[in-house]
Design a protein around this motif. Structure first.
Motif, PDB file in Angstrom:
ATOM      1  N   ARG A 134      16.122   2.476 -12.833  1.00  0.00           N
ATOM      2  CA  ARG A 134      14.899   2.454 -12.024  1.00  0.00           C
ATOM      3  C   ARG A 134      14.068   1.199 -12.342  1.00  0.00           C
ATOM      4  NH1 ARG A 134      13.750   7.570 -12.904  1.00  0.00           N
ATOM      5  NH2 ARG A 134      12.309   7.116 -14.596  1.00  0.00           N
ATOM      6  N   ASN A 135      13.979   0.869 -13.637  1.00  0.00           N
ATOM      7  CA  ASN A 135      13.136  -0.256 -14.053  1.00  0.00           C
ATOM      8  C   ASN A 135      13.784  -1.617 -13.774  1.00  0.00           C
ATOM      9  OD1 ASN A 135      11.229   1.512 -14.970  1.00  0.00           O
ATOM     10  ND2 ASN A 135      12.060   1.587 -17.051  1.00  0.00           N
ATOM     11  N   ASN A 136      15.098  -1.677 -13.777  1.00  0.00           N
ATOM     12  CA  ASN A 136      15.766  -2.983 -13.722  1.00  0.00           C
ATOM     13  C   ASN A 136      16.537  -3.260 -12.437  1.00  0.00           C
ATOM     14  OD1 ASN A 136      15.271  -4.064 -16.542  1.00  0.00           O
ATOM     15  ND2 ASN A 136      16.054  -2.023 -16.956  1.00  0.00           N
ATOM     16  N   LEU A 137      16.589  -2.278 -11.576  1.00  0.00           N
ATOM     17  CA  LEU A 137      17.381  -2.440 -10.358  1.00  0.00           C
ATOM     18  C   LEU A 137      16.911  -3.651  -9.541  1.00  0.00           C
ATOM     19  CD1 LEU A 137      19.637  -1.209  -8.640  1.00  0.00           C
ATOM     20  CD2 LEU A 137      17.893   0.108  -7.431  1.00  0.00           C
ATOM     21  N   HIS A 138      15.587  -3.792  -9.437  1.00  0.00           N
ATOM     22  CA  HIS A 138      15.026  -4.850  -8.613  1.00  0.00           C
ATOM     23  C   HIS A 138      15.419  -6.233  -9.131  1.00  0.00           C
ATOM     24  CE1 HIS A 138      11.657  -7.394  -7.019  1.00  0.00           C
ATOM     25  NE2 HIS A 138      12.214  -6.889  -5.927  1.00  0.00           N
ATOM     26  N   SER A 139      15.277  -6.423 -10.469  1.00  0.00           N
ATOM     27  CA  SER A 139      15.597  -7.757 -11.007  1.00  0.00           C
ATOM     28  C   SER A 139      17.084  -8.047 -10.945  1.00  0.00           C
ATOM     29  CB  SER A 139      15.069  -7.912 -12.438  1.00  0.00           C
ATOM     30  OG  SER A 139      15.404  -6.790 -13.183  1.00  0.00           O
ATOM     31  N   VAL A 140      17.926  -7.018 -11.067  1.00  0.00           N
ATOM     32  CA  VAL A 140      19.378  -7.245 -10.954  1.00  0.00           C
ATOM     33  C   VAL A 140      19.726  -7.681  -9.538  1.00  0.00           C
ATOM     34  CG1 VAL A 140      21.644  -6.100 -10.957  1.00  0.00           C
ATOM     35  CG2 VAL A 140      20.013  -5.661 -12.798  1.00  0.00           C
ATOM     36  N   LEU A 141      19.161  -7.019  -8.545  1.00  0.00           N
ATOM     37  CA  LEU A 141      19.444  -7.369  -7.143  1.00  0.00           C
ATOM     38  C   LEU A 141      18.925  -8.767  -6.809  1.00  0.00           C
ATOM     39  CD1 LEU A 141      18.550  -3.995  -5.351  1.00  0.00           C
ATOM     40  CD2 LEU A 141      20.816  -4.985  -5.632  1.00  0.00           C
ATOM     41  N   ARG A 142      17.782  -9.135  -7.413  1.00  0.00           N
ATOM     42  CA  ARG A 142      17.137 -10.400  -7.074  1.00  0.00           C
ATOM     43  C   ARG A 142      17.715 -11.575  -7.887  1.00  0.00           C
ATOM     44  NH1 ARG A 142      11.327 -10.284  -8.977  1.00  0.00           N
ATOM     45  NH2 ARG A 142      12.431 -10.792 -10.883  1.00  0.00           N
ATOM     46  N   ASP A 143      17.781 -11.401  -9.217  1.00  0.00           N
ATOM     47  CA  ASP A 143      18.134 -12.530 -10.094  1.00  0.00           C
ATOM     48  C   ASP A 143      19.630 -12.654 -10.354  1.00  0.00           C
ATOM     49  OD1 ASP A 143      15.441 -12.919 -10.216  1.00  0.00           O
ATOM     50  OD2 ASP A 143      15.198 -11.745 -12.051  1.00  0.00           O
ATOM     51  N   GLU A 144      20.294 -11.501 -10.518  1.00  0.00           N
ATOM     52  CA  GLU A 144      21.703 -11.559 -10.876  1.00  0.00           C
ATOM     53  C   GLU A 144      22.595 -11.645  -9.641  1.00  0.00           C
ATOM     54  OE1 GLU A 144      22.644 -11.782 -13.987  1.00  0.00           O
ATOM     55  OE2 GLU A 144      20.607 -11.534 -14.774  1.00  0.00           O
ATOM     56  N   LEU A 145      22.408 -10.705  -8.735  1.00  0.00           N
ATOM     57  CA  LEU A 145      23.293 -10.653  -7.563  1.00  0.00           C
ATOM     58  C   LEU A 145      22.772 -11.502  -6.402  1.00  0.00           C
ATOM     59  CD1 LEU A 145      24.067  -6.819  -7.621  1.00  0.00           C
ATOM     60  CD2 LEU A 145      25.414  -8.668  -8.598  1.00  0.00           C
TER      61      LEU A 145
END
Lengths: 254, 228
Positions: free
Chosen positions: B179-190
């Protein structure tokens, strides 16, 4: 209305058999002396446990509250009494009445073992001649007992007498289903399977044959409703359960 | 007046009430603190009336446990017109009544806040009583290890309970992490979604182009007007 289970003034039915009126009570007593010890387990097996839900529904429409006095006639092994006892609380009272000493003993032992005590009285009593003053109870229940009573009109009038005005009568009893398919299945179950189960579990096929026969001889739901109206009850009605094999009649003392 | 009803549907609700009652009281046996807190309500009654699907249940809190009974719609007669322990349709017979659709109840159950404002649920009666019940419900702490141990023995029970407890804790940890990290993974990593700053810069560029287009249009209008 005259009780339709009397064919003549001095005989009545015991299942499909005609017996002298004064003999019926002792014949019924013999049946319940015989099955008392296995009564609960047989009820569970015969009904698949649904009898507990029929009884729960009965409690749910009873209108019983804290401080009420409740009479559980033919209370047998105390299923309804246990639940009523919890509802009426310390300030109320439940009287478990049964004409049969064996059933009463089984019920009393079972309830005491389960910690149901303090507000429950046990009375050996005949539903036709209830040994209580007029206008005593807020609610009277009789579950699967009325069909064994010799003079049902007399019993209903007796219940009316001891109910308080505004009190509620609940009669839970087997009845004849209207649907021919259900009727046929029910007959096959009652007359072929039930006595075999009675033999295997309670070692008593005859008592369970009587059970099946007595259901057929019991007044049908509309007749019983008419008997309640004729006795002086008001707002009488009935609920049908499980394809119409069981009816709960409710009525109010005016 | 209607004098007869086929009540097999109502019987199903009674069966549901019986099952609920049994399950709740069994669970409460493993949480004595909650049991004691509920017993203090001393026969107070909470009606839960659900619409879509229609289902009405009455919860009575007694020193012996919780009584759950179905409220049957066609049994309205209350001889002496005073509060009863058996369910009736009269709202005044309950200390609190909660009404809403199944969806509303599910949404309210998933909400983290205590307030039911904007949940679609209607509350009437003693709101303080309802709030107390809600508070107790949130602090339920059932000793599952005790329940499992009683069923399969102390050694296997302890092992199984520890495994379940570890799995539940890991699941909670993982879901919080996702929940806390989904946004940054979608934005920064993927790089599947743009960052807020990129969106803002894009919007500024669009606004700038629009202003330039407007200015050009105005100049064209002025030029054409001068030609006439």
């Amino acid at each position: 209305m005259t009780d339709n289970n009397k064919t003549q003034s001095d005989t009545t039915h015991f299942g499909y058999e005609q017996v002298k009126t004064e003999e019926k009570a002792s014949r019924v007593a013999d049946v319940f002396h015989s099955v008392a010890a296995k009564y609960d387990i047989m009820n569970d097996i015969m009904s698949g446990g649904i009898h507990r839900i029929w009884k729960r529904f009965t409690i749910e429409v009873s209108g019983v509250r804290t401080g009420h006095k409740v009479l559980d006639i033919a209370g047998g092994t105390g299923d309804l009494t246990k639940k009523f006892s919890r509802i009426v609380g310390e300030t109320g009272q439940v009287v478990l009445a049964d004409i049969n000493a064996s059933m009463l003993n089984v019920g009393r032992d079972k309830l005491i073992d389960q910690g149901v005590a303090g507000n429950v009285l046990f009375t050996q009593a005949d539903a036709q001649h209830l040994p209580f003053p007029d206008n005593t109870f807020d609610c009277i229940s009789i579950a699967f007992g009325l069909r064994n009573v010799t003079d049902k009109d007399l019993a209903i009038r007796s219940m009316l007498r001891v109910l308080k005005p505004g009190g509620r009568l609940l009669i839970l009893e087997f009845t004849q289903p209207d649907n021919p398919l259900v009727q046929k299945t029910y007959d096959a179950y009652s007359f072929k399977i039930l006595p075999i189960m009675g033999k295997l579990i309670a070692n008593d096929a005859e008592s369970y044959r009587y059970l099946a026969e007595s259901i057929r001889m019991h007044p049908d739901k509309d007749t019983l409703k008419g008997m309640l109206d004729d006795a002086g009850f008001s707002l009488s009605k009935y609920h049908l359960f499980t394809g119409g094999i069981v009816a709960l009649h409710t009525a109010i003392k005016p | 007046m209607q004098t007869t009803t086929s009540s097999d549907g109502a019987l199903m609700v009674s069966a549901l009430a019986a099952t609920l009652e049994k399950a709740m009281n069994k669970a409460l046996n493993y949480d004595p603190a909650t049991q004691q807190a509920l017993a203090r309500f001393d026969n107070k009654r909470l009606a839960v009336k659900m619409t879509q699907p229609t289902l009405a249940l009455c919860f009575t809190f007694t020193p012996q446990g919780i009584n759950v009974n179905a409220i049957h719609a066609d049994e309205t007669h209350n001889p002496t017109n005073s509060p009863t322990n058996s369910p009736t349709n009269n709202t005044a017979d309950y200390d609190a009544v909660v009404t809403g659709s199944a969806r509303d109840f599910i949404q309210a159950a998933n909400q983290s806040q205590s307030s039911m404002a904007d949940s679609g649920i209607t509350i009437s009666g003693n709101v303080a009583f309802l709030s107390q019940v809600q508070g107790i419900a949130k602090t339920i702490d059932i000793d599952w290890e005790d329940a499992i141990t009683q069923a399969i023995g102390p050694v296997a029970g302890h092992g199984l309970a520890s495994a379940i407890s570890t799995a539940v804790a890991a699941s909670k940890r993982n879901s919080a992490f996702v929940r806390n990290n989904l946004h940054s993974v979608l934005r920064d990593e993927l790089l599947l979604v743009p960052a807020q700053e990129e969106i803002n810069a894009f919007c500024d560029d669009v606004d700038h182009i629009k202003e330039q287009a407007d200015r050009l249009e105005a100049k064209l209008h002025a030029f054409l007007h001068a030609q006439k």
